[in-house]
Design a protein around this motif. Structure first.
Motif, PDB file in Angstrom:
ATOM      1  N   GLU B 244     -81.322  16.912  -6.480  1.00  0.00           N
ATOM      2  CA  GLU B 244     -82.402  17.387  -7.243  1.00  0.00           C
ATOM      3  C   GLU B 244     -83.436  17.727  -6.342  1.00  0.00           C
ATOM      4  O   GLU B 244     -84.000  18.679  -6.066  1.00  0.00           O
ATOM      5  N   ALA B 245     -83.563  16.575  -5.518  1.00  0.00           N
ATOM      6  CA  ALA B 245     -84.843  16.544  -4.540  1.00  0.00           C
ATOM      7  C   ALA B 245     -84.533  17.643  -3.513  1.00  0.00           C
ATOM      8  O   ALA B 245     -85.600  18.516  -3.142  1.00  0.00           O
ATOM      9  N   MET B 249     -87.098  20.606  -2.762  1.00  0.00           N
ATOM     10  CA  MET B 249     -87.424  20.718  -1.222  1.00  0.00           C
ATOM     11  C   MET B 249     -87.287  22.230  -0.803  1.00  0.00           C
ATOM     12  O   MET B 249     -88.066  22.740   0.103  1.00  0.00           O
ATOM     13  N   GLU B 250     -86.087  22.505  -0.995  1.00  0.00           N
ATOM     14  CA  GLU B 250     -85.730  23.732  -0.509  1.00  0.00           C
ATOM     15  C   GLU B 250     -86.535  24.897  -1.253  1.00  0.00           C
ATOM     16  O   GLU B 250     -86.770  25.925  -0.270  1.00  0.00           O
ATOM     17  N   ALA B 251     -86.719  24.985  -2.421  1.00  0.00           N
ATOM     18  CA  ALA B 251     -87.638  26.050  -3.094  1.00  0.00           C
ATOM     19  C   ALA B 251     -88.885  26.126  -2.729  1.00  0.00           C
ATOM     20  O   ALA B 251     -89.626  26.937  -2.288  1.00  0.00           O
ATOM     21  N   GLY B 328     -93.109  18.107   0.411  1.00  0.00           N
ATOM     22  CA  GLY B 328     -94.313  18.162  -0.729  1.00  0.00           C
ATOM     23  C   GLY B 328     -95.539  18.308  -0.388  1.00  0.00           C
ATOM     24  O   GLY B 328     -96.129  19.100  -0.662  1.00  0.00           O
ATOM     25  N   GLN B 329     -95.897  17.371   0.495  1.00  0.00           N
ATOM     26  CA  GLN B 329     -97.209  17.468   1.050  1.00  0.00           C
ATOM     27  C   GLN B 329     -97.753  18.616   1.969  1.00  0.00           C
ATOM     28  O   GLN B 329     -98.778  19.087   1.737  1.00  0.00           O
ATOM     29  N   GLN B 330     -96.741  19.104   2.714  1.00  0.00           N
ATOM     30  CA  GLN B 330     -97.081  20.143   3.570  1.00  0.00           C
ATOM     31  C   GLN B 330     -97.068  21.442   2.967  1.00  0.00           C
ATOM     32  O   GLN B 330     -97.756  22.346   3.261  1.00  0.00           O
ATOM     33  N   GLY B 346     -96.427  25.618  -6.530  1.00  0.00           N
ATOM     34  CA  GLY B 346     -96.297  24.930  -5.253  1.00  0.00           C
ATOM     35  C   GLY B 346     -96.720  23.177  -5.519  1.00  0.00           C
ATOM     36  O   GLY B 346     -95.728  22.527  -5.196  1.00  0.00           O
ATOM     37  N   GLY B 347     -97.668  22.925  -6.158  1.00  0.00           N
ATOM     38  CA  GLY B 347     -98.026  21.515  -6.391  1.00  0.00           C
ATOM     39  C   GLY B 347     -97.040  21.014  -7.477  1.00  0.00           C
ATOM     40  O   GLY B 347     -96.929  19.754  -7.233  1.00  0.00           O
ATOM     41  N   HIS B 348     -96.194  21.718  -8.139  1.00  0.00           N
ATOM     42  CA  HIS B 348     -95.182  21.104  -9.150  1.00  0.00           C
ATOM     43  C   HIS B 348     -94.122  20.574  -8.278  1.00  0.00           C
ATOM     44  O   HIS B 348     -93.683  19.495  -8.861  1.00  0.00           O
ATOM     45  N   TYR B 349     -93.958  21.169  -7.265  1.00  0.00           N
ATOM     46  CA  TYR B 349     -92.685  20.588  -6.413  1.00  0.00           C
ATOM     47  C   TYR B 349     -93.332  19.325  -5.823  1.00  0.00           C
ATOM     48  O   TYR B 349     -92.350  18.248  -5.952  1.00  0.00           O
ATOM     49  N   LEU B 350     -94.280  19.198  -5.375  1.00  0.00           N
ATOM     50  CA  LEU B 350     -94.789  17.707  -4.913  1.00  0.00           C
ATOM     51  C   LEU B 350     -94.955  16.883  -6.124  1.00  0.00           C
ATOM     52  O   LEU B 350     -94.432  15.851  -6.036  1.00  0.00           O
ATOM     53  N   LYS B 351     -95.249  17.102  -7.095  1.00  0.00           N
ATOM     54  CA  LYS B 351     -95.184  16.376  -8.279  1.00  0.00           C
ATOM     55  C   LYS B 351     -93.785  15.770  -8.597  1.00  0.00           C
ATOM     56  O   LYS B 351     -93.645  14.565  -8.724  1.00  0.00           O
ATOM     57  N   ARG B 352     -92.842  16.675  -8.865  1.00  0.00           N
ATOM     58  CA  ARG B 352     -91.735  16.155  -9.140  1.00  0.00           C
ATOM     59  C   ARG B 352     -90.865  15.404  -8.020  1.00  0.00           C
ATOM     60  O   ARG B 352     -90.267  14.344  -8.221  1.00  0.00           O
TER      61      ARG B 352
END
Lengths: 401, 380
Positions: B244-245, B249-251, B328-330, B346-352
């Motif tokens: 899932e990660a 990450m890819e998206a 996620g951070q970048q 964008g920020g939702h990827y970092l959260k997940r």
């Protein structure tokens, strides 16, 4: 998707391992296990044994001494050699000049040179970099002017690895300084190192070793039949050569061997109240490197599986760029762990050019080599396309930036 | 060795990608998140229609008999879409508990219900003191005639608020942190004495705090296998979460690259700046290294030697965790302010990715444990 080695591949690994065990001279193995590079004689002796077995250049076409192996089989052989450890076949011969000559050379050149390249009857060195042409290789200035049946070559090459051992050199030279693009006026030559006008001057690197050299070319007469490929199209050969440097650069097998050894050493190495290996900070750093190495091993296998495909079905694989960047970072990180493990005795400088300098023993061999190796391995993220150049390539080729 | 998907696997990937494209636009996702359950029952039914909820179960039990590679394919798609449904708790984790720890009768009763989308499961293992240690269990199970009485409290039970049955670790003997004396129970959520308090997790998904107060269950509520069973299941969960990660990450990386090409500052696309190009290249290195580990996880999920499996899964969790954090951070850093907003994906990827990093042990937890166990490459 099948992610395990097949039974045949496992059996092949056993066969390779047994053969190496039986044929690798003990002194070569010992020298390499201590973290030093093989001597010239050891390198030649080992490559000749491999050549006799048919294993020196398995990735070449069968007619030139190669094997009909899968990419995985070639990987297994190279990993087994690295993890024994045994010398790898000389890269300048087996992986650089050989494939270029097979792709671009004439029949006469192939017949005459390929067996000698494969067997290391002729030791080749690489004349690419110049004082003014490092990452920007195409800006090279060494000039070759056609005069009758010869090129007259003038210029200077640098970072020429093991030129002191070499019988021959392959060179990039400028044959058309007026070409519209600087890549277009370059040719690929080979030359006998004994040709008058070639002078080799050692460069001593920060670890104290004599590994690289400057090579001065002063009115050197190179016969025109030593041109590889077409005049002014030498950049094609150079690009081809550099693209062949993919999976080899990760050197996962060698790193695994270095880690295995480090674990044994660190178990014994005094770390004050306890052996170094029992220091949680050290161990955690070591584990972190191992984890990344495991990932790199998988990435290497992915790239290899890709190389197994027909050329026409192959897509540029971003994973291949990862190999150079992470592979060199990890080798460097491992060298730092050796420095940590050595502690104060790591300050003792070995003399890599003198065999018996450490008698009577001042510090254990591995301790005296730890910092030297650390210093030496800073080169890895610089040569063969620095990390920064790799990232430029990735940004363009895969990210479209 | 072969890293290509089979025809069937590609079909699975494509059909799920298509479904998620229809059902998981960012605005649709927002709607699901705001609903009472926090995810979509309709989409869940669509997963059931695709066969996703039957994947890991044996054909004899009413499943499709798929393996870890299929789970990887599906979880990766869910990661790309930031899907909210309880696939991992119900199908991956719950499914693994049933496959490895339930009786044939239990499987016959439950698997078809899961496959049809009618039964949801959740795994309750975290306690206030336990941090990431599965063996740190204060919740007790005491013999009560033929059955058991469960007492205790479990926190952060992912999707525990909507689950129909809760899988609970409880101690039948020994001290709080002993490895022996732990059993796993399957408890209907409506059993008397089970109190649930649902809440949102930091990635917008749902979880529950669950109290078990004199909860009486029958003898067959106890699954077979104890702590070893729970550990095996968690290893399979780590593999699925890792995949899932990767999708996430890819998206995240794709979104960032697109932004670098289109966002203009100082009169040119910001992707023309070398510092950002190099960071984007590093994101790609991280993604590929993490992807390699997701593949390793798929390979190791079925490994029968628990020590070897555990070691490799720790490596998976460490490497994916570290790389996911960077990506996620970048993503946020290279986007700038826009990725700081709830309205932008964008920020939702970092959260997940942050939630995934902290499930079933964070990087340091597994680093310490793996070091203790002798590292990745143990002497043969």
């Amino acid at each position: 998707m099948e992610l395990r080695f097949t039974d045949e591949e496992r059996a092949f690994r056993q066969e390779v391992r047994a053969w190496i065990d039986e044929n690798l001279p003990a002194e070569t193995r010992e020298r390499m296990a201590s973290g030093r590079t093989p001597t010239k004689a050891m390198q030649i002796d080992w490559q000749k044994r491999l050549y006799a077995k048919g294993w020196a250049v398995p990735h070449w076409p069968v007619e030139w001494g190669g094997q009909k192996w899968s990419a995985i089989q070639r990987f297994i052989l190279s990993e087994e050699m690295q993890s024994t450890p045994a010398p790898s076949p000389l890269g300048f011969n087996a992986n650089m000049l050989g494939p270029v000559m097979i792709a671009f050379g004439t029949e006469e050149q192939k017949k005459h040179f390929l067996p000698k390249i494969a067997s290391l009857d002729l030791w080749f060195c690489q004349g690419f970099s110049e004082p003014g042409a490092g990452s920007d290789l195409a800006s090279l200035k060494t000039r070759a002017v056609r005069e009758g049946d010869h090129y007259i070559v003038n210029g200077q090459k640098t970072w020429t690895t093991l030129a002191q051992h070499a019988d021959w050199i392959f060179l990039l030279v400028r044959t058309d300084p007026g070409a519209a693009k600087q890549q277009e006026g370059i040719s690929f030559l080979i030359a006998d190192m004994k040709t008058p006008g070639i002078t080799v001057r050692p460069i001593i690197t920060i670890d104290g070793a004599h590994e690289v050299n400057e090579v001065f070319l002063d009115d050197v007469k190179v016969p025109v039949e030593n041109l590889i490929g077409t005049e002014n199209r030498g950049w094609d050969c150079a690009k081809f050569l550099l693209s062949n440097e993919r999976t080899g650069q990760a050197r996962v097998g060698a790193s695994k061997e270095r880690i295995r050894r480090l674990k044994l050493i660190a178990k014994e190495a005094p770390g004050g109240a306890r052996p170094v290996m029992e220091d949680p900070r050290f161990r955690s750093r070591l584990t972190e490197v191992e984890v990344q190495l495991k990932a790199l091993e998988m990435t290497t296998l992915r790239v290899l599986a890709d190389e197994n495909r027909q050329l026409s079905q192959r897509k540029p694989n971003p994973a291949s760029s990862v190999l150079k960047i992470r592979g060199t970072e990890l080798q460097q990180a491992i060298s730092e762990l050796y420095v940590m493990a050595a502690g104060p005795y790591g300050l003792v400088a070995s003399d890599p050019e003198a065999d018996r300098w450490n008698e009577p023993e001042v510090a254990q061999d591995w301790q005296t080599l730890a910092q030297a190796t650390y210093f030496n391995w800073r080169k890895q993220s610089i040569y063969g396309g620095s990390t920064e150049i790799q990232k430029n390539i990735m940004a363009k080729a895969f990210l479209g930036l | 060795m072969d890293f290509d998907l089979s025809e069937d696997q590609r079909l699975l990937q494509d059909s799920l990608a298509k479904l998620l494209k229809d059902k998981y636009a960012f605005e649709q996702r927002k709607g699901y998140m705001a609903s009472e359950t926090g995810w979509s029952r309709d989409v869940w039914a669509a997963y059931a229609d695709l066969g996703l909820l039957a994947m890991p179960f044996a054909e004899d039990d009413g499943g499709l008999g798929y393996g870890a590679v299929e789970t990887m394919i599906v979880a990766e798609q869910f990661g790309r879409a930031l899907a909210l449904e309880p696939f991992i708790p119900t199908v991956v984790i719950g499914g693994a508990f049933l496959r490895h720890g339930a009786t044939a009768e239990q499987r016959a009763a439950l698997v078809p219900q899961i496959a049809e989308g009618k039964l949801l499961l959740a795994f309750a293992h975290t306690e206030t003191q336990s941090r990431f240690d599965l063996n740190d269990v204060a919740t007790t199970a005491k013999k009560d005639g033929a059955g058991w009485v469960i007492e205790g409290r479990k926190g952060v039970v992912v999707h525990g608020d909507t689950a129909d049955q809760i899988i609970v670790t409880a101690r039948v003997s020994g001290g709080r942190r002993d490895r022996d004396g732990i059993e796993v129970f399957l408890i209907p959520a409506d059993t008397q004495g089970v109190t649930r308090r649902g809440f949102k997790t930091s990635d917008g998904q749902r979880a529950a705090d669950i109290t078990f107060d004199n909860v009486k269950v029958s003898a067959d509520a106890k699954l077979n296998g104890g702590l070893a069973l729970a550990e095996r299941v968690v290893d399979e969960a780590i593999a699925a979460l890792g995949a899932e990660a990767i999708g996430c990450m890819e998206a995240s990386k794709d979104l960032t690259i697109e932004y670098l090409k289109t966002r203009k500052q100082f009169g040119r696309p910001i992707g023309s700046f070398q510092s950002l190009q190099h960071r984007a290249a590093e994101m790609m290195v991280c993604l590929e290294q993490a992807r390699s580990m997701a593949m390793l996880a798929a390979m190791m999920a079925s490994e029968e030697d628990p020590a070897e499996r555990r070691r490799q899964m720790r490596a998976v969790k460490i490497e994916i965790g570290r790389n996911a954090r960077f990506v996620g951070q970048q993503t946020v850093q290279m986007h700038g302010g826009i990725a700081m907003t709830m309205e932008y994906v964008g920020g939702h990827y970092l959260k997940r990715l942050t939630v995934i990093e902290n499930m079933f042990g964070d990087v340091d937890h597994h680093l310490a444990a793996l070091s203790e166990e002798g590292g990745v490459f143990v002497a043969a």
